[in-house]
Write an enzyme that holds these catalytic residues in place. Structure first.
Site, PDB file in Angstrom:
ATOM      1  N   CYS A 176       0.832  -1.212   0.000  1.00  0.00           N
ATOM      2  CA  CYS A 176       0.000   0.000   0.000  1.00  0.00           C
ATOM      3  C   CYS A 176       0.859   1.251   0.000  1.00  0.00           C
ATOM      4  O   CYS A 176       1.913   1.303   0.625  1.00  0.00           O
ATOM      5  CB  CYS A 176      -0.863   0.048   1.254  1.00  0.00           C
ATOM      6  SG  CYS A 176      -2.016  -1.285   1.381  1.00  0.00           S
ATOM      7  N   ARG A 182       5.472   0.006  -6.181  1.00  0.00           N
ATOM      8  CA  ARG A 182       5.528  -0.774  -4.956  1.00  0.00           C
ATOM      9  C   ARG A 182       4.670  -2.036  -5.029  1.00  0.00           C
ATOM     10  O   ARG A 182       4.727  -2.881  -4.136  1.00  0.00           O
ATOM     11  CB  ARG A 182       5.045   0.078  -3.775  1.00  0.00           C
ATOM     12  CG  ARG A 182       5.957   1.227  -3.454  1.00  0.00           C
ATOM     13  CD  ARG A 182       5.218   2.325  -2.719  1.00  0.00           C
ATOM     14  NE  ARG A 182       4.737   1.923  -1.419  1.00  0.00           N
ATOM     15  CZ  ARG A 182       5.359   2.182  -0.269  1.00  0.00           C
ATOM     16  NH1 ARG A 182       6.489   2.842  -0.278  1.00  0.00           N
ATOM     17  NH2 ARG A 182       4.863   1.802   0.877  1.00  0.00           N
ATOM     18  N   TRP A 215      -2.494  -2.905  -1.580  1.00  0.00           N
ATOM     19  CA  TRP A 215      -2.006  -4.282  -1.705  1.00  0.00           C
ATOM     20  C   TRP A 215      -2.747  -5.056  -0.631  1.00  0.00           C
ATOM     21  O   TRP A 215      -2.514  -4.845   0.567  1.00  0.00           O
ATOM     22  CB  TRP A 215      -0.493  -4.305  -1.484  1.00  0.00           C
ATOM     23  CG  TRP A 215       0.148  -5.627  -1.721  1.00  0.00           C
ATOM     24  CD1 TRP A 215       0.504  -6.177  -2.919  1.00  0.00           C
ATOM     25  CD2 TRP A 215       0.557  -6.575  -0.716  1.00  0.00           C
ATOM     26  NE1 TRP A 215       1.091  -7.406  -2.724  1.00  0.00           N
ATOM     27  CE2 TRP A 215       1.137  -7.666  -1.382  1.00  0.00           C
ATOM     28  CE3 TRP A 215       0.488  -6.608   0.675  1.00  0.00           C
ATOM     29  CZ2 TRP A 215       1.643  -8.779  -0.712  1.00  0.00           C
ATOM     30  CZ3 TRP A 215       0.990  -7.706   1.347  1.00  0.00           C
ATOM     31  CH2 TRP A 215       1.562  -8.773   0.653  1.00  0.00           C
ATOM     32  N   ASN A 225      -1.879   2.641   5.268  1.00  0.00           N
ATOM     33  CA  ASN A 225      -0.894   1.607   4.935  1.00  0.00           C
ATOM     34  C   ASN A 225      -0.523   0.920   6.230  1.00  0.00           C
ATOM     35  O   ASN A 225      -0.235   1.585   7.221  1.00  0.00           O
ATOM     36  CB  ASN A 225       0.345   2.252   4.298  1.00  0.00           C
ATOM     37  CG  ASN A 225       1.482   1.247   4.102  1.00  0.00           C
ATOM     38  OD1 ASN A 225       1.230   0.061   3.929  1.00  0.00           O
ATOM     39  ND2 ASN A 225       2.717   1.720   4.134  1.00  0.00           N
ATOM     40  N   GLY A 226      -0.539  -0.404   6.251  1.00  0.00           N
ATOM     41  CA  GLY A 226      -0.175  -1.121   7.477  1.00  0.00           C
ATOM     42  C   GLY A 226      -1.245  -2.127   7.830  1.00  0.00           C
ATOM     43  O   GLY A 226      -2.101  -2.456   7.008  1.00  0.00           O
ATOM     44  N   GLU A 234      18.591 -17.966  -4.769  1.00  0.00           N
ATOM     45  CA  GLU A 234      18.182 -16.745  -5.464  1.00  0.00           C
ATOM     46  C   GLU A 234      17.626 -17.076  -6.860  1.00  0.00           C
ATOM     47  O   GLU A 234      16.614 -16.505  -7.285  1.00  0.00           O
ATOM     48  CB  GLU A 234      19.376 -15.776  -5.532  1.00  0.00           C
ATOM     49  CG  GLU A 234      19.209 -14.546  -6.410  1.00  0.00           C
ATOM     50  CD  GLU A 234      18.080 -13.608  -5.993  1.00  0.00           C
ATOM     51  OE1 GLU A 234      17.441 -13.844  -4.967  1.00  0.00           O
ATOM     52  OE2 GLU A 234      17.835 -12.644  -6.731  1.00  0.00           O
ATOM     53  N   LYS A 284      13.891 -16.170  -8.037  1.00  0.00           N
ATOM     54  CA  LYS A 284      13.607 -15.355  -9.232  1.00  0.00           C
ATOM     55  C   LYS A 284      12.633 -16.082 -10.135  1.00  0.00           C
ATOM     56  O   LYS A 284      11.679 -15.501 -10.621  1.00  0.00           O
ATOM     57  CB  LYS A 284      14.892 -15.074 -10.038  1.00  0.00           C
ATOM     58  CG  LYS A 284      15.837 -14.024  -9.534  1.00  0.00           C
ATOM     59  CD  LYS A 284      15.395 -12.601  -9.652  1.00  0.00           C
ATOM     60  CE  LYS A 284      14.668 -12.180  -8.417  1.00  0.00           C
ATOM     61  NZ  LYS A 284      15.438 -11.773  -7.282  1.00  0.00           N
ATOM     62  N   GLU A 308       9.032 -16.340  -8.529  1.00  0.00           N
ATOM     63  CA  GLU A 308       8.236 -15.133  -8.315  1.00  0.00           C
ATOM     64  C   GLU A 308       7.700 -14.530  -9.615  1.00  0.00           C
ATOM     65  O   GLU A 308       6.641 -13.921  -9.606  1.00  0.00           O
ATOM     66  CB  GLU A 308       8.951 -14.092  -7.454  1.00  0.00           C
ATOM     67  CG  GLU A 308      10.107 -13.367  -8.062  1.00  0.00           C
ATOM     68  CD  GLU A 308      10.748 -12.356  -7.099  1.00  0.00           C
ATOM     69  OE1 GLU A 308      10.049 -11.743  -6.301  1.00  0.00           O
ATOM     70  OE2 GLU A 308      11.980 -12.187  -7.183  1.00  0.00           O
ATOM     71  N   HIS A 335      20.004 -36.537  -0.060  1.00  0.00           N
ATOM     72  CA  HIS A 335      19.289 -36.717   1.215  1.00  0.00           C
ATOM     73  C   HIS A 335      17.801 -36.475   1.064  1.00  0.00           C
ATOM     74  O   HIS A 335      17.100 -36.324   2.057  1.00  0.00           O
ATOM     75  CB  HIS A 335      19.880 -35.782   2.279  1.00  0.00           C
ATOM     76  CG  HIS A 335      21.322 -36.082   2.572  1.00  0.00           C
ATOM     77  ND1 HIS A 335      21.720 -37.235   3.213  1.00  0.00           N
ATOM     78  CD2 HIS A 335      22.445 -35.413   2.250  1.00  0.00           C
ATOM     79  CE1 HIS A 335      23.039 -37.246   3.293  1.00  0.00           C
ATOM     80  NE2 HIS A 335      23.507 -36.149   2.709  1.00  0.00           N
ATOM     81  N   LYS A 353       6.676  -4.579  -4.143  1.00  0.00           N
ATOM     82  CA  LYS A 353       8.087  -4.196  -4.198  1.00  0.00           C
ATOM     83  C   LYS A 353       8.613  -3.871  -2.809  1.00  0.00           C
ATOM     84  O   LYS A 353       9.737  -4.179  -2.474  1.00  0.00           O
ATOM     85  CB  LYS A 353       8.246  -2.976  -5.129  1.00  0.00           C
ATOM     86  CG  LYS A 353       9.682  -2.539  -5.335  1.00  0.00           C
ATOM     87  CD  LYS A 353      10.482  -3.600  -6.071  1.00  0.00           C
ATOM     88  CE  LYS A 353      11.953  -3.280  -6.148  1.00  0.00           C
ATOM     89  NZ  LYS A 353      12.749  -4.474  -6.518  1.00  0.00           N
TER      90      LYS A 353
END
Ligand code: M6R
Length: 605
Positions: A2, A27, A74, A98-99, A478, A482, A485, A501, A600
């Protein structure tokens, strides 16, 4: 995540709010809206989807006023739809938030029991309802606002406007970022300094518990105890908006920027003429530091894994590494010989910020490695090491990761020298190697066409494995992050030695396995693990020291990254992994810059 915006001015602010919403949209969000005060009324426009939808909607249904609020949402409480989008207007009050209001359930139940009807499923509507009740009890707006927010638990940045007060805006924050900027004609508040940077050069960060009122361009700030206070302002550089520069996506633009930004980041910390460290950049007393506790989230956490590997193996400093969302609730063993290091691109990640605050409460000295220099994490740190990646817009972090690694490499060299773990000659050799990073990145970018072809072997898969050892183990994580996502293919990073294993049970002719095997001391071990995958018909893509023998025998694809150098290997090998994720996602026609469900800047827990 948000984003909130509020503007009160001497003229119509609807266009300015729209401009800021566009800047906030990097964002990540799923709906957008704005509300304005005019003629004793609040008009609200909100809609599911992109800011451009809102813009079209407002073109057909205009609103105007000298005071207004805007929001990119968001979703946390309630699905992403128009009703749940902000602002939330109840009678004479409208707010954006926001929050997360953590006690919203109790508050909502009590309000419902008292006959209050709720329109949305959001936690935010609680705040509008609480303020509205106070206004109906004849409280003045500021009193009503203060009374209402005193009931809230959790993290928030809120901005409110009132229909009976043409030019009044009230805002407050606890735990979520909030800044303001005041010019001759307008006051702007925002959850993001960059989103308002084009309106002026000076911003002020509010602190937790602060309340700001702006009316007829007069500002008052109150602290938690309601004392009138002033907060210092900071100068920010005016930023021209980043365009795509001919690229289809910001992610690709940012991947391609890496030679430049890395060169800039490295030359900030390293003197390539004398092959030495610019020691003045590390203005901090490290003399008694024997242990570093590192914490971060997501990609920044994987940069932290590389940091641990380098700090222990090169600078001979013990490192404890914790995911920030665990760190903040854990018993951590802080002592006077340890310091805490936090890594964050945005500098606003809620979990990382909370971990930082926990460390500070325990008297830890704190260093941060951040991209956004004007951020909450920077503000709270004793030493800030900027990574100079420039604004990163694609949700998938690319250039920020490699710039984080470049900054960490510089810190490791500084500490290695300080602690006597490396000689002057070794330091010079490392710096000479690091000097080649920009050109080595350029070379690895040349594999793009090969990687495009490899992507065709992967994009129909439902799952993929990435394996590595040593400094490429974090890269395996990583690379998997990538891929998942932005292409939504399930992917896992695994230590090559761990395959046997458990995860090797997944391997069959349909499973792509990306083997990270650079020319380092694990090379032969990695080849053995690659053989194990080959024996089970796994579809191997080898990245690292690849020769024809491997290609003919074991791997179906290869990317020959022929480099050595302890620092260089993970930095350079990140690039083909970024390109691979990008091209797989492109083949799958996904929303590369704004993947579903992701933001973001993750400013909620
Ligand atoms: O802004 P930060 O570096 O603190 O963000 C941490 C993570 O949210 C972030 O790296 C995330 O994992 C990215 N989407 C990865 O590409």
């Amino acid at each position: 995540m948000c984003g909130i915006i509020g503007i009160s001015a001497k003229a119509d602010v609807s266009n300015d709010i729209m401009t800021c919403l566009k800047s906030l949209s990097y964002r990540g969000y799923d709906s957008a809206g704005m509300a304005m005060v005019g003629d004793g009324q609040i008009s609200e426009r909100k809609i599911k989807g992109k800011v451009s939808n809102l813009e079209d909607y407002i073109k057909n249904n205009p609103i105007s006023g000298n005071c207004g609020i805007g929001h990119t949402r968001w979703a946390t409480h309630g699905e992403p739809n128009t009703i749940n989008a902000h602002p939330h207007t109840i009678s004479k009050i409208s707010i954006v938030h926001n929050g997360i209001i953590e006690n919203y359930h109790e508050l909502k139940t009590t309000l419902k029991d008292n006959g209050v009807n709720f329109i949305s499923d959001t936690d935010t509507e609680i705040i509008s309802q609480l303020i509205n009740i106070e206004l109906m009890n004849n409280k003045q707006p500021l009193d009503a606002f203060i009374h209402a927010i005193s009931k809230l638990e959790g993290a928030y940045a809120i901005a409110a406007i009132f229909s009976d007060y043409n030019n009044l805006m009230i805002a407050s924050k606890v735990g979520s970022p909030l800044v303001f900027m005041k010019s001759k004609n307008k006051t702007i508040i925002s959850s993001d300094a960059y989103s308002i940077a084009e309106f002026g050069n000076n911003i002020t960060y509010l602190e937790d518990g602060d309340i700001i009122t702006s009316q007829n361009n007069k500002i008052h700030i109150f602290d938690r105890a309601l004392n009138k206070i002033k907060r210092p302002s900071k100068r920010i550089s005016k930023r021209t908006k980043d365009g795509l520069n001919g690229h289809e996506h910001f992610m690709m633009k940012e991947i391609k920027e890496q030679p430049d930004v890395l060169s800039y980041a490295l030359s900030n910390y390293l003197d390539f003429t004398e092959f030495d460290i610019k020691e003045n950049k590390f203005d901090f007393d490290f003399s008694n530091v024997e242990r570093i506790i590192i914490s971060a989230c997501g990609t920044a956490y994987f940069a932290g894994m590389v940091a641990k590997y380098w700090l222990e193996n090169i600078a001979n400093i013990k490192v404890d590494l914790e995911i920030a969302s665990e760190f903040r609730y854990k018993k951590m063993f802080f002592d006077e010989k340890s310091i805490s290091l936090f890594i964050s691109q945005s500098g606003e990640t809620a979990d990382t910020l909370a971990a930082l605050k926990y460390a500070k409460q325990n008297k830890q000295r704190v260093i941060s490695i951040v991209n956004a220099e004007e951020s909450s994490i920077s503000n709270e740190s004793d030493l800030v090491l900027p990574i100079f990646a420039g604004q990163e817009i694609g949700v998938a972090s690319t250039k920020a990761f490699t710039c984080q690694l470049a900054t960490i490499a510089s810190l490791v060299l500084y500490l290695g020298g300080l602690k006597g773990a490396i000689t002057k000659e070794q330091k010079e050799t490392y710096i000479q190697e690091l000097m080649h990073i920009p050109s080595q990145i350029l070379q690895s970018l040349e594999f793009e066409q090969t990687i495009k072809k490899i992507s065709k072997d992967i994009y129909k898969s439902s799952s993929a494995l990435f394996i590595g050892r040593g400094s490429t183990l974090p890269l395996a994580f990583e690379g998997a992050l990538k891929l998942k996502e932005i292409s939504y293919i399930h992917a896992e990073g695994i230590a090559s030695g761990e395959l046997k294993h458990g995860a090797i049970a997944l391997v069959d002719k349909n499973l792509p396995v990306i083997v990270l095997a650079p020319d380092d001391l694990f090379y032969v071990k990695n080849l053995s693990n690659m053989n194990e995958v080959y024996a089970r018909s796994g579809k191997i893509t080898m990245i690292g020291k690849v020769d024809n023998e491997h290609l003919k025998g074991l791997a179906i694809n290869g990317i020959d990254i022929d480099i050595t150098g302890k620092f260089n290997i993970p930095i350079i090998m990140a690039v083909p992994l970024q390109l691979l994720a990008y091209h797989v996602a492109k083949l799958k026609n996904k929303d590369i810059d704004q993947p579903r469900n992701l933001a973001k800047s993750v400013t909620v827990e």
